[in-house]
Scaffold this active site. Structure first.
Site, PDB file in Angstrom:
ATOM      1  N   LYS A  22       0.819  -1.214   0.000  1.00  0.00           N
ATOM      2  CA  LYS A  22       0.000   0.000   0.000  1.00  0.00           C
ATOM      3  C   LYS A  22       0.860   1.275   0.000  1.00  0.00           C
ATOM      4  O   LYS A  22       2.063   1.223   0.293  1.00  0.00           O
ATOM      5  CB  LYS A  22      -0.973  -0.060   1.186  1.00  0.00           C
ATOM      6  CG  LYS A  22      -1.963  -1.241   1.060  1.00  0.00           C
ATOM      7  CD  LYS A  22      -3.061  -1.212   2.110  1.00  0.00           C
ATOM      8  CE  LYS A  22      -4.027  -2.370   1.897  1.00  0.00           C
ATOM      9  NZ  LYS A  22      -5.175  -2.323   2.846  1.00  0.00           N
ATOM     10  N   TYR A  62     -12.133  -2.357  -4.731  1.00  0.00           N
ATOM     11  CA  TYR A  62     -12.753  -2.506  -3.403  1.00  0.00           C
ATOM     12  C   TYR A  62     -14.281  -2.480  -3.492  1.00  0.00           C
ATOM     13  O   TYR A  62     -14.943  -2.106  -2.529  1.00  0.00           O
ATOM     14  CB  TYR A  62     -12.239  -1.415  -2.466  1.00  0.00           C
ATOM     15  CG  TYR A  62     -10.847  -1.689  -1.938  1.00  0.00           C
ATOM     16  CD1 TYR A  62     -10.601  -2.780  -1.100  1.00  0.00           C
ATOM     17  CD2 TYR A  62      -9.773  -0.869  -2.254  1.00  0.00           C
ATOM     18  CE1 TYR A  62      -9.324  -3.036  -0.603  1.00  0.00           C
ATOM     19  CE2 TYR A  62      -8.495  -1.121  -1.763  1.00  0.00           C
ATOM     20  CZ  TYR A  62      -8.286  -2.209  -0.931  1.00  0.00           C
ATOM     21  OH  TYR A  62      -7.027  -2.461  -0.437  1.00  0.00           O
ATOM     22  N   ASN A 125      -2.730  -0.236   6.642  1.00  0.00           N
ATOM     23  CA  ASN A 125      -2.258  -1.505   7.213  1.00  0.00           C
ATOM     24  C   ASN A 125      -1.284  -2.243   6.291  1.00  0.00           C
ATOM     25  O   ASN A 125      -1.222  -3.467   6.274  1.00  0.00           O
ATOM     26  CB  ASN A 125      -3.449  -2.380   7.615  1.00  0.00           C
ATOM     27  CG  ASN A 125      -4.350  -2.708   6.443  1.00  0.00           C
ATOM     28  OD1 ASN A 125      -4.100  -2.266   5.323  1.00  0.00           O
ATOM     29  ND2 ASN A 125      -5.381  -3.487   6.694  1.00  0.00           N
ATOM     30  N   HIS A 128      -2.211  -5.679   1.169  1.00  0.00           N
ATOM     31  CA  HIS A 128      -3.443  -6.408   0.848  1.00  0.00           C
ATOM     32  C   HIS A 128      -3.064  -7.796   0.363  1.00  0.00           C
ATOM     33  O   HIS A 128      -2.044  -7.968  -0.303  1.00  0.00           O
ATOM     34  CB  HIS A 128      -4.216  -5.685  -0.272  1.00  0.00           C
ATOM     35  CG  HIS A 128      -5.267  -6.560  -0.899  1.00  0.00           C
ATOM     36  ND1 HIS A 128      -6.527  -6.684  -0.371  1.00  0.00           N
ATOM     37  CD2 HIS A 128      -5.218  -7.403  -1.962  1.00  0.00           C
ATOM     38  CE1 HIS A 128      -7.215  -7.560  -1.105  1.00  0.00           C
ATOM     39  NE2 HIS A 128      -6.437  -8.002  -2.077  1.00  0.00           N
ATOM     40  N   GLU A 139      -8.739 -10.810  -8.661  1.00  0.00           N
ATOM     41  CA  GLU A 139      -7.808  -9.731  -8.317  1.00  0.00           C
ATOM     42  C   GLU A 139      -6.521  -9.804  -9.151  1.00  0.00           C
ATOM     43  O   GLU A 139      -5.993  -8.768  -9.559  1.00  0.00           O
ATOM     44  CB  GLU A 139      -7.490  -9.780  -6.826  1.00  0.00           C
ATOM     45  CG  GLU A 139      -8.682  -9.379  -5.966  1.00  0.00           C
ATOM     46  CD  GLU A 139      -8.421  -9.453  -4.470  1.00  0.00           C
ATOM     47  OE1 GLU A 139      -9.343  -9.167  -3.705  1.00  0.00           O
ATOM     48  OE2 GLU A 139      -7.291  -9.798  -4.073  1.00  0.00           O
TER      49      GLU A 139
HETATM   50  P1  ATP Z   1      -7.343  -6.664   2.544  1.00  0.00           P
HETATM   51  O1  ATP Z   1      -8.628  -6.938   1.807  1.00  0.00           O
HETATM   52  O2  ATP Z   1      -6.754  -5.280   2.263  1.00  0.00           O
HETATM   53  O3  ATP Z   1      -6.308  -7.734   2.390  1.00  0.00           O
HETATM   54  P2  ATP Z   1      -8.622  -7.511   4.940  1.00  0.00           P
HETATM   55  O4  ATP Z   1      -9.250  -8.591   4.121  1.00  0.00           O
HETATM   56  O5  ATP Z   1      -7.858  -7.909   6.174  1.00  0.00           O
HETATM   57  O6  ATP Z   1      -7.655  -6.618   4.092  1.00  0.00           O
HETATM   58  P3  ATP Z   1     -11.074  -6.049   4.653  1.00  0.00           P
HETATM   59  O7  ATP Z   1     -12.143  -6.193   5.681  1.00  0.00           O
HETATM   60  O8  ATP Z   1     -11.228  -6.745   3.331  1.00  0.00           O
HETATM   61  O9  ATP Z   1      -9.697  -6.442   5.350  1.00  0.00           O
HETATM   62  O10 ATP Z   1     -10.865  -4.493   4.396  1.00  0.00           O
HETATM   63  C1  ATP Z   1     -10.208  -4.033   3.239  1.00  0.00           C
HETATM   64  C2  ATP Z   1      -9.349  -2.861   3.628  1.00  0.00           C
HETATM   65  O11 ATP Z   1     -10.174  -1.800   4.069  1.00  0.00           O
HETATM   66  C3  ATP Z   1      -8.387  -3.127   4.801  1.00  0.00           C
HETATM   67  O12 ATP Z   1      -7.176  -3.735   4.423  1.00  0.00           O
HETATM   68  C4  ATP Z   1      -8.167  -1.723   5.328  1.00  0.00           C
HETATM   69  O13 ATP Z   1      -7.196  -1.011   4.546  1.00  0.00           O
HETATM   70  C5  ATP Z   1      -9.533  -1.081   5.113  1.00  0.00           C
HETATM   71  N1  ATP Z   1     -10.362  -1.186   6.324  1.00  0.00           N
HETATM   72  C6  ATP Z   1     -10.932  -2.319   6.827  1.00  0.00           C
HETATM   73  N2  ATP Z   1     -11.630  -2.050   7.939  1.00  0.00           N
HETATM   74  C7  ATP Z   1     -11.512  -0.701   8.141  1.00  0.00           C
HETATM   75  C8  ATP Z   1     -11.997   0.207   9.120  1.00  0.00           C
HETATM   76  N3  ATP Z   1     -12.766  -0.191  10.116  1.00  0.00           N
HETATM   77  N4  ATP Z   1     -11.659   1.508   8.988  1.00  0.00           N
HETATM   78  C9  ATP Z   1     -10.887   1.955   7.975  1.00  0.00           C
HETATM   79  N5  ATP Z   1     -10.400   1.144   7.009  1.00  0.00           N
HETATM   80  C10 ATP Z   1     -10.692  -0.162   7.091  1.00  0.00           C
HETATM   81 MG    MG Z   2     -10.234  -8.230   2.262  1.00  0.00          MG
END
Ligand code: ATP
Ligand code: MG
Length: 152
Positions: A22, A62, A125, A128, A139
């Site tokens: 990221k 997304y 974070n 991804h 993806e």
């Molecule tokens: P990713 O899909 O990025 O690998 P993930 O599967 O662990 O991560 P998801 O729930 O799919 O998490 O969320 C996608 C992305 O959205 C997260 O990686 C983070 O950057 C963002 N995100 C998730 N939850 C929150 C939140 N509560 N507030 C802000 N951003 C969030």
């Molecule tokens: Mg995810």
């Protein structure tokens, strides 16, 4: 006849998964540090490229999160600077990369995971990774054509 070890019957599945480094990690010049962890874990990088996502690309990627309250902020963040997209290949690559990444929120992530080491907060974070075979296929195809992938 001697019984085979239990693991002998478990077919190992070679998978591909999409990784995104990221923008905040790219901005900190830590691309190599992330890829070093990936390689040390035994996953093979079979394609990689840097790009600047535009709003439409980030929103499309997304799309499942479109109704979530953090969607606009996430899109804003993911378009704030270049990202590095890679395809990782190996036995169980999807689960192995998710394990290396750690929990979504770096505060909840296990010690030694990418999100614990490089993440700042639940949005920023670090990385991804695809979460299942069907999302991995979609993806990977979002960023790469079959000819871009170099199995090895
Ligand atoms: P990713 O899909 O990025 O690998 P993930 O599967 O662990 O991560 P998801 O729930 O799919 O998490 O969320 C996608 C992305 O959205 C997260 O990686 C983070 O950057 C963002 N995100 C998730 N939850 C929150 C939140 N509560 N507030 C802000 N951003 C969030
Ligand atoms: Mg995810």
């Amino acid at each position: 006849m001697r019984a085979l070890p239990a693991t002998a019957n478990i077919a190992r599945v070679v998978e591909r998964t999409l990784s995104i480094i990221k923008p905040e990690v790219v901005a900190r010049n830590q691309i190599g540090a992330i890829l070093q962890h990936v390689e040390q874990t035994g996953l093979r990088i079979v394609a990689t490229r840097m790009l600047q996502l535009d709003r439409r690309q980030a929103e499309g990627f997304y799309d499942v999160h479109r109704e979530r309250p953090f969607f606009q902020s996430l899109v804003q963040f993911m378009t704030s600077g270049p990202v590095v997209v890679s395809v990782l290949e190996g036995d169980d690559a999807i689960a192995r990369y998710r394990k290396l990444m750690g929990a979504t929120d770096p505060e909840q992530a296990d010690a030694g995971t990418l999100r614990k080491l490089f993440g700042t907060n639940v949005e920023h974070n670090a990385v991804h990774g695809s979460d299942a075979p069907d999302t991995a296929r979609t993806e990977v195809a979002y960023f790469f054509g079959e000819a871009d992938l170099v199995p090895r």
